[in-house]
Scaffold this motif. Structure first.
Motif, PDB file in Angstrom:
ATOM      1  N   ALA A  62      55.868 -12.285   3.701  1.00 57.50           N
ATOM      2  CA  ALA A  62      57.314 -12.197   3.499  1.00 57.50           C
ATOM      3  C   ALA A  62      57.598 -11.258   2.334  1.00 57.50           C
ATOM      4  O   ALA A  62      56.853 -11.253   1.344  1.00 57.50           O
ATOM      5  CB  ALA A  62      57.907 -13.576   3.232  1.00 57.50           C
ATOM      6  N   LYS A  63      58.681 -10.468   2.457  1.00 58.39           N
ATOM      7  CA  LYS A  63      59.010  -9.502   1.408  1.00 58.39           C
ATOM      8  C   LYS A  63      60.458  -9.044   1.574  1.00 58.39           C
ATOM      9  O   LYS A  63      61.007  -9.091   2.678  1.00 58.39           O
ATOM     10  CB  LYS A  63      58.086  -8.290   1.486  1.00 58.39           C
ATOM     11  CG  LYS A  63      58.104  -7.583   2.836  1.00 58.39           C
ATOM     12  CD  LYS A  63      56.974  -6.588   2.957  1.00 58.39           C
ATOM     13  CE  LYS A  63      56.939  -5.974   4.348  1.00 58.39           C
ATOM     14  NZ  LYS A  63      55.794  -5.073   4.552  1.00 58.39           N
ATOM     15  N   GLY A  75      55.897  -8.696  -7.854  1.00 54.62           N
ATOM     16  CA  GLY A  75      55.701 -10.066  -7.383  1.00 54.62           C
ATOM     17  C   GLY A  75      56.623 -10.434  -6.239  1.00 54.62           C
ATOM     18  O   GLY A  75      56.978 -11.609  -6.078  1.00 54.62           O
ATOM     19  N   LEU A  76      57.014  -9.452  -5.429  1.00 54.13           N
ATOM     20  CA  LEU A  76      57.971  -9.705  -4.367  1.00 54.13           C
ATOM     21  C   LEU A  76      57.341  -9.623  -2.983  1.00 54.13           C
ATOM     22  O   LEU A  76      58.011  -9.283  -2.006  1.00 54.13           O
ATOM     23  CB  LEU A  76      59.134  -8.704  -4.469  1.00 54.13           C
ATOM     24  CG  LEU A  76      60.048  -8.909  -5.678  1.00 54.13           C
ATOM     25  CD1 LEU A  76      61.114  -7.827  -5.740  1.00 54.13           C
ATOM     26  CD2 LEU A  76      60.698 -10.289  -5.642  1.00 54.13           C
ATOM     27  N   ILE A  77      56.059  -9.925  -2.888  1.00 48.13           N
ATOM     28  CA  ILE A  77      55.407 -10.034  -1.586  1.00 48.13           C
ATOM     29  C   ILE A  77      54.655 -11.361  -1.539  1.00 48.13           C
ATOM     30  O   ILE A  77      53.836 -11.654  -2.419  1.00 48.13           O
ATOM     31  CB  ILE A  77      54.429  -8.871  -1.334  1.00 48.13           C
ATOM     32  CG1 ILE A  77      55.178  -7.538  -1.331  1.00 48.13           C
ATOM     33  CG2 ILE A  77      53.709  -9.059   0.004  1.00 48.13           C
ATOM     34  CD1 ILE A  77      54.296  -6.328  -1.095  1.00 48.13           C
ATOM     35  N   ALA A  78      54.967 -12.167  -0.537  1.00 51.77           N
ATOM     36  CA  ALA A  78      54.269 -13.438  -0.327  1.00 51.77           C
ATOM     37  C   ALA A  78      53.278 -13.247   0.812  1.00 51.77           C
ATOM     38  O   ALA A  78      53.651 -12.808   1.898  1.00 51.77           O
ATOM     39  CB  ALA A  78      55.264 -14.546   0.003  1.00 51.77           C
ATOM     40  N   ILE A  79      52.013 -13.565   0.575  1.00 54.71           N
ATOM     41  CA  ILE A  79      50.944 -13.276   1.536  1.00 54.71           C
ATOM     42  C   ILE A  79      50.256 -14.565   1.966  1.00 54.71           C
ATOM     43  O   ILE A  79      50.110 -15.509   1.171  1.00 54.71           O
ATOM     44  CB  ILE A  79      49.907 -12.318   0.904  1.00 54.71           C
ATOM     45  CG1 ILE A  79      50.595 -10.997   0.546  1.00 54.71           C
ATOM     46  CG2 ILE A  79      48.747 -12.049   1.848  1.00 54.71           C
ATOM     47  CD1 ILE A  79      49.720 -10.048  -0.227  1.00 54.71           C
ATOM     48  N   ASN A  80      49.825 -14.586   3.239  1.00 60.07           N
ATOM     49  CA  ASN A  80      49.028 -15.692   3.773  1.00 60.07           C
ATOM     50  C   ASN A  80      49.797 -17.013   3.716  1.00 60.07           C
ATOM     51  O   ASN A  80      49.296 -18.026   3.261  1.00 60.07           O
ATOM     52  CB  ASN A  80      47.710 -15.806   3.011  1.00 60.07           C
ATOM     53  CG  ASN A  80      46.681 -16.623   3.773  1.00 60.07           C
ATOM     54  OD1 ASN A  80      46.749 -16.746   4.997  1.00 60.07           O
ATOM     55  ND2 ASN A  80      45.729 -17.201   3.056  1.00 60.07           N
ATOM     56  N   LYS A  81      51.038 -16.977   4.200  1.00 59.42           N
ATOM     57  CA  LYS A  81      51.903 -18.153   4.158  1.00 59.42           C
ATOM     58  C   LYS A  81      52.090 -18.738   5.557  1.00 59.42           C
ATOM     59  O   LYS A  81      52.040 -18.030   6.559  1.00 59.42           O
ATOM     60  CB  LYS A  81      53.286 -17.785   3.596  1.00 59.42           C
ATOM     61  CG  LYS A  81      53.258 -17.201   2.179  1.00 59.42           C
ATOM     62  CD  LYS A  81      52.742 -18.208   1.170  1.00 59.42           C
ATOM     63  CE  LYS A  81      52.800 -17.649  -0.245  1.00 59.42           C
ATOM     64  NZ  LYS A  81      52.253 -18.596  -1.238  1.00 59.42           N
ATOM     65  N   THR A  82      52.321 -20.035   5.594  1.00 60.17           N
ATOM     66  CA  THR A  82      52.752 -20.670   6.840  1.00 60.17           C
ATOM     67  C   THR A  82      54.247 -20.389   7.026  1.00 60.17           C
ATOM     68  O   THR A  82      54.921 -19.876   6.117  1.00 60.17           O
ATOM     69  CB  THR A  82      52.534 -22.184   6.793  1.00 60.17           C
ATOM     70  OG1 THR A  82      53.384 -22.740   5.763  1.00 60.17           O
ATOM     71  CG2 THR A  82      51.080 -22.521   6.486  1.00 60.17           C
ATOM     72  N   PRO A 117      44.817  -9.453   8.272  1.00 58.56           N
ATOM     73  CA  PRO A 117      43.688  -9.597   7.339  1.00 58.56           C
ATOM     74  C   PRO A 117      42.882  -8.294   7.269  1.00 58.56           C
ATOM     75  O   PRO A 117      42.574  -7.680   8.293  1.00 58.56           O
ATOM     76  CB  PRO A 117      42.852 -10.722   7.971  1.00 58.56           C
ATOM     77  CG  PRO A 117      43.802 -11.450   8.874  1.00 58.56           C
ATOM     78  CD  PRO A 117      44.740 -10.400   9.389  1.00 58.56           C
ATOM     79  N   HIS A 118      42.579  -7.856   6.058  1.00 60.04           N
ATOM     80  CA  HIS A 118      41.817  -6.622   5.880  1.00 60.04           C
ATOM     81  C   HIS A 118      41.228  -6.596   4.477  1.00 60.04           C
ATOM     82  O   HIS A 118      41.601  -7.397   3.609  1.00 60.04           O
ATOM     83  CB  HIS A 118      42.705  -5.396   6.111  1.00 60.04           C
ATOM     84  CG  HIS A 118      43.836  -5.293   5.131  1.00 60.04           C
ATOM     85  ND1 HIS A 118      45.034  -5.963   5.305  1.00 60.04           N
ATOM     86  CD2 HIS A 118      43.956  -4.608   3.960  1.00 60.04           C
ATOM     87  CE1 HIS A 118      45.839  -5.703   4.299  1.00 60.04           C
ATOM     88  NE2 HIS A 118      45.209  -4.873   3.461  1.00 60.04           N
TER      89      HIS A 118
END
Length: 444
Positions: A62-63, A75-82, A117-118
């Motif tokens: 999310a961003k 800090g405005l990117i949320a990664i690996n979230k449900t 994923p990378h």
């Protein structure tokens, strides 16, 4: 002329069609807007989930999506979230103030996309931009949040106008630091990306990171771009509905939308952009070129930080259109008081076919409507105008000023186009106003 338009690359890039199915961009992601805060609106979290069931099965990113670069560092990117975590992350920030570098603005638009994923070493950087005589492609072997100074480290390739690079040329000039096993896939992607760039009349396109996975498939994860607005008549159908967002940190004004709507319904040119609604220097300028000259002159005299707006009214607007434009400006000027007052510069060059008297009739109508407010806010109005019927227009507006007690200063073509600016700001001695009682004015 270019306008910035940032969006999910998955939505924007028909790369599958251009490359004959060789390259795809996968799941399109979803744009979340402030409508989710209004339960009666068309977009709700339930409707988003119904339309995008993959949100419950994929790990997500999310961003914000509103002309913000370097979101990772902020800090405005949320990664690996449900889905629930991404939803909570967005709602914590939706319509909240956020500082990004030196700019503070409100976050209102967010993207939620499937996570790819990378490894960090699979992240690359690419930029295509147009110069006067050629296009240039910049490619960095390493990309991502810490890409660094791309101007210093990127491999570069210049493409003359009208030319199309081959995969062999792209490989030789851009991919020397990439593993040979990856050359074919990356060169093919860049070649098709450049076709897309030209086909949709971009002026700038940057992807960072551009990920190449172990199977040599290329996945663009984030894009910032500028498209050439003057190409609208050629590619509007391909662009679809383009939402031109305001820059981050500057709210969209309904007054801007009003003038934009008027502009779309008339043969005249009506433009308005609010730069600083608390500014002391406002302009109402006839002519696109003149509007640039006036804005530059205000800045040259050290008042750029007080310049409140930018725009134009030209192309023979009607009396009513000029009235609406003027009263819109006056309404904006009255939002905030300044103890030392404000300035309105009504300027322009020598019109070719705009009837100055007709437009000034609309201006006078607005002056009468806002006369008390103009005096209360201590607004000084300076006019420099010329063109067909300019003398009649200046006489009328001067007579209205005298009747209303507004103290307008009016000048015609005998005065340099921007001379009223330093006089208005108290930076130059005032020169006498012309004698408007003469039977005819100076030659136009």
């Amino acid at each position: 002329t270019t306008e910035i338009y940032t969006l999910s690359l998955h939505d924007a890039l028909p790369i599958s069609e251009i490359s004959g199915g060789k390259h795809t961009t996968g799941c399109p992601g979803v744009l979340v807007t402030p409508e989710v805060l209004d339960k009666t609106s068309g977009q709700t979290w339930d409707s988003i989930l119904d339309a995008n069931p993959w949100l419950k099965t994929e790990k997500l990113v999310a961003k914000p999506d509103q002309l913000i670069k370097r979101r990772g560092k902020a800090g405005l990117i949320a990664i690996n979230k449900t889905y629930d975590e991404a939803k909570a992350w967005v709602m914590e920030r939706m319509c909240k103030e956020q500082q990004v570098e030196t700019v503070t603005g409100q976050l209102t638009h967010f993207l939620i996309e499937p996570m790819v994923p990378h490894k960090q070493e699979q992240e690359h950087y690419i930029c295509i931009h147009s110069t006067r005589y050629e296009d240039e492609i910049l490619f960095c072997h390493d990309g991502g949040v810490d890409v660094g100074d791309v101007d210093a480290k990127a491999e570069r390739m210049q493409i003359p106008t009208g030319a199309d690079p081959s995969e062999a040329e792209i490989t030789a000039k851009l991919l020397s630091k990439l593993a040979p096993t990856k050359h074919a896939g990356m060169a093919s992607f860049i070649m098709n990306l450049y076709k897309f760039y030209k086909d949709l009349h971009f002026a700038y396109l940057e992807i960072n990171p551009l990920v190449m996975l172990d199977d040599n498939s290329v996945v663009p994860l984030d894009m910032a771009a500028k498209i050439d607005e003057t190409a609208n008549f050629l590619v509007a159908q391909k662009w679809g509905e383009v939402d031109w967002p305001p820059p981050f940190g500057r709210a969209a004004y309904p007054e801007e939308a009003l003038i934009r709507d008027m502009d779309g319904k008339t043969g005249a040119s009506l433009k308005l952009t609010i730069l600083n609604d608390r500014g002391r220097v406002w302009t109402m300028v006839a002519g696109g070129g003149a509007s640039v000259v006036y804005a530059d002159t205000v800045a040259d005299y050290g008042w750029g930080h007080e310049l409140a707006n930018y725009g134009e009214y030209s192309g023979a607007p009607s009396t009513e259109e000029t009235y609406v434009y003027a009263k819109t400006l006056f309404g904006l000027m009255m939002r905030y008081k300044h103890p030392e007052g404000k300035f309105l510069i009504i300027g322009g060059g020598i019109a070719n076919f705009t009837d100055v008297a007709a437009t000034f009739t609309g201006l006078i109508k607005a002056l009468k409507e806002f006369a008390a407010d103009i005096k209360e806010h201590k607004i000084k109005i300076w006019i420099r105008r010329a063109g067909p019927n300019y003398l009649e227009g200046l006489r009328k507006v001067k007579a209205a000023s005298d009747q209303l007690g507004l103290g307008l200063k009016v000048y015609g073509p005998e005065t340099h186009i921007t001379a009223v600016i330093p006089m208005a700001l108290g930076l130059a001695a005032e020169i006498p106003e012309p004698d408007l009682s003469a039977a005819c004015g100076p030659p136009v």
